[in-house]
Design a protein around this motif. Structure first.
Motif, PDB file in Angstrom:
ATOM      1  N   ASP A 135      11.716  -2.719  -1.615  1.00 38.68           N
ATOM      2  CA  ASP A 135      11.300  -1.353  -1.289  1.00 38.68           C
ATOM      3  C   ASP A 135      11.178  -0.503  -2.548  1.00 38.68           C
ATOM      4  O   ASP A 135      10.526   0.551  -2.539  1.00 38.68           O
ATOM      5  CB  ASP A 135      12.288  -0.707  -0.320  1.00 38.68           C
ATOM      6  CG  ASP A 135      12.245  -1.349   1.059  1.00 38.68           C
ATOM      7  OD1 ASP A 135      11.217  -1.978   1.391  1.00 38.68           O
ATOM      8  OD2 ASP A 135      13.244  -1.237   1.796  1.00 38.68           O
ATOM      9  N   LEU A 136      11.809  -0.953  -3.624  1.00 40.87           N
ATOM     10  CA  LEU A 136      11.673  -0.280  -4.916  1.00 40.87           C
ATOM     11  C   LEU A 136      10.482  -0.819  -5.705  1.00 40.87           C
ATOM     12  O   LEU A 136       9.800  -0.076  -6.417  1.00 40.87           O
ATOM     13  CB  LEU A 136      12.943  -0.467  -5.746  1.00 40.87           C
ATOM     14  CG  LEU A 136      14.248   0.065  -5.157  1.00 40.87           C
ATOM     15  CD1 LEU A 136      15.424  -0.334  -6.042  1.00 40.87           C
ATOM     16  CD2 LEU A 136      14.186   1.565  -4.983  1.00 40.87           C
ATOM     17  N   TYR A 137      10.257  -2.126  -5.585  1.00 34.92           N
ATOM     18  CA  TYR A 137       9.166  -2.780  -6.303  1.00 34.92           C
ATOM     19  C   TYR A 137       8.833  -4.061  -5.550  1.00 34.92           C
ATOM     20  O   TYR A 137       9.630  -5.000  -5.528  1.00 34.92           O
ATOM     21  CB  TYR A 137       9.580  -3.089  -7.743  1.00 34.92           C
ATOM     22  CG  TYR A 137       8.547  -3.823  -8.581  1.00 34.92           C
ATOM     23  CD1 TYR A 137       7.595  -3.129  -9.309  1.00 34.92           C
ATOM     24  CD2 TYR A 137       8.540  -5.219  -8.642  1.00 34.92           C
ATOM     25  CE1 TYR A 137       6.654  -3.800 -10.086  1.00 34.92           C
ATOM     26  CE2 TYR A 137       7.621  -5.902  -9.420  1.00 34.92           C
ATOM     27  CZ  TYR A 137       6.671  -5.180 -10.140  1.00 34.92           C
ATOM     28  OH  TYR A 137       5.743  -5.858 -10.896  1.00 34.92           O
ATOM     29  N   GLY A 138       7.657  -4.062  -4.918  1.00 35.03           N
ATOM     30  CA  GLY A 138       7.268  -5.189  -4.090  1.00 35.03           C
ATOM     31  C   GLY A 138       5.932  -5.786  -4.512  1.00 35.03           C
ATOM     32  O   GLY A 138       5.450  -5.562  -5.632  1.00 35.03           O
ATOM     33  N   GLN A 139       5.319  -6.511  -3.592  1.00 38.30           N
ATOM     34  CA  GLN A 139       4.100  -7.249  -3.917  1.00 38.30           C
ATOM     35  C   GLN A 139       2.956  -6.334  -4.335  1.00 38.30           C
ATOM     36  O   GLN A 139       2.221  -6.622  -5.288  1.00 38.30           O
ATOM     37  CB  GLN A 139       3.679  -8.097  -2.711  1.00 38.30           C
ATOM     38  CG  GLN A 139       2.591  -9.112  -3.025  1.00 38.30           C
ATOM     39  CD  GLN A 139       3.047 -10.159  -4.031  1.00 38.30           C
ATOM     40  OE1 GLN A 139       4.069 -10.812  -3.836  1.00 38.30           O
ATOM     41  NE2 GLN A 139       2.298 -10.329  -5.116  1.00 38.30           N
TER      42      GLN A 139
END
Length: 407
Positions: A361-365
């Motif tokens: 949720d902080l850094y995804g795809q």
């Protein structure tokens, strides 16, 4: 000294030597450190207490905890010029171009007013092909901030997050005094090199520093590059450090080092959280799983260096494990996320102040497609900003686990 100082109002005249006031380094002027070691040169801030350091001889941990991520000098003064003598220890890689100098961020009344770097200092030369390291000694350097506004103000000097920094001398052209506690909540965070600030542009732009600024809290950053390994002494440091909010980011280093299997991971997480709860039984505690890291989503560690672009100054990483080894209990990031979510759900039945945040949720795809990880593991400066903004919104926002406690 290589100055990157932004223009600030005020006099730029260098004071005469007789006009300087020397101030000793005391605990009430330093924030973000858990211990101050007196050395032959001055004061070395540590982010782990002496008892913890004595329980582990690992060189990576020793380097990481002595790099002062989140550590800053804070004082009130009318001074228009500040000088800080330091002895740095800078990392370098054999066969690669020099790494950028660490940056000192100067804040005046909470706003960035200058940046600078020092020259000289020691160099820790790393040979990634053999794993050896050699320290080459160098001289003390000086960072200067002239031209500050001629009024009483609160000054913060954030030390470089990626250089071991011994504080030698502080000089100002007017007396300084400690800044009283402003009543802001203290956020204690622990994580890996990403939390430490790897590849961030400066110490106030690591993602935890940005999130703390947006959340209006005081940061103690125990992000320890390569060393977020569920060590009991780290849990005890978290337990014994006064804090109003606590977060622990768990997972990536365990895969990087291929340190343990799932059988050991589950009780180790429980034990880590149990220890924290001994000192903080009802403090909001947020468990954060790893951000997206494609090379290790389904492939176990260890993480191995990729030297193909080292001559261009780019050290990259690759996964050296085999996906089939998951059947033997080897950890991947997806395995860790699933288990952390299960553990927190189980414990939250008896601990209403325990929370979970999926690191994707902080850094995804989608973020990876826009802002890929330059070395396959660590975010760049722009991604640190995104991580800080996302964490602030999710943790300190109106519905976040830290919302009620930070007011």
């Amino acid at each position: 000294m290589k100055s990157q100082r932004a223009p600030v109002p005020g006099s730029s005249t260098t004071p005469r030597a007789t006009d300087w006031t020397a101030t000793p380094f005391t605990g009430d002027l330093l924030r973000g450190a858990l211990d101050l070691e007196r050395t032959e040169h001055g004061v070395l801030p540590h982010r782990l207490p002496a008892r913890a350091r004595a329980q582990c001889a690992d060189g990576q941990l020793a380097m990481a905890e002595a790099q002062p991520s989140g550590v800053r000098l804070v004082f009130r003064t009318r001074a228009t010029a500040v000088e800080l003598d330091t002895l740095r220890t800078k990392m370098a890689y054999q066969g690669a171009p020099p790494r950028p100098d660490g940056v000192y961020d100067l804040l005046v009344d909470g706003h960035l007013a200058g940046q600078a770097s020092v020259t000289g200092g020691n160099v820790l030369m790393m040979d990634m092909t053999t794993g050896s390291a050699e320290t080459r000694p160098g001289p003390v350097g000086t960072v200067r901030f002239p031209g500050l506004p001629d009024r009483v103000k609160d000054v913060e000097i954030w030390l470089p997050h990626n250089e071991i920094t011994q504080l030698v001398a502080l000089r100002t052209d007017a007396p300084v005094e400690a800044v009283p506690d402003g009543g802001r909540k203290v956020w204690l965070h622990h994580g890996s090199s990403i939390s430490h600030g790897s590849n961030a542009a400066s110490p106030t732009t690591t993602w935890p520093a940005l999130a703390a600024s947006l959340g209006g809290v005081e940061l103690i950053n125990l992000g320890l590059g390569g060393s977020a390994l569920l060590d009991p002494f780290t849990a005890r440091a978290l337990r014994d450090t006064p804090a109003d909010l606590i977060s622990v980011k768990i997972g990536l280093n365990l895969v990087n080092t291929d340190l343990m299997r799932l059988r050991a991971f589950t009780p180790a997480v429980h034990g880590f959280l149990d220890t924290i709860r001994e000192g903080h039984p009802t403090t909001p505690l947020l468990v954060v799983s790893p951000i997206l890291c494609p090379i290790h989503e389904d492939t176990p560690g260890p993480t191995a260096p990729d030297f193909s672009n080292l001559g261009e100054g780019r050290l990259q990483f690759k996964a050296a494990g085999d996906p089939a080894e998951r059947a033997d209990g080897k950890l991947t990031l997806n395995v860790i996320r699933d288990e952390l979510a299960r553990i927190v759900k189980q414990r939250a039945a008896d601990d209403a102040d325990l929370h979970y945040l999926d690191g994707r949720d902080l850094y995804g795809q989608t973020d990876f497609a826009e802002l890929p990880l330059p070395d396959q593991v660590h975010p760049d400066a722009a991604t640190h900003r995104r991580l800080g903004e996302r964490f602030a919104a999710l943790a300190f926002g109106i519905d976040g686990p830290f919302a009620a406690e930070r007011a």
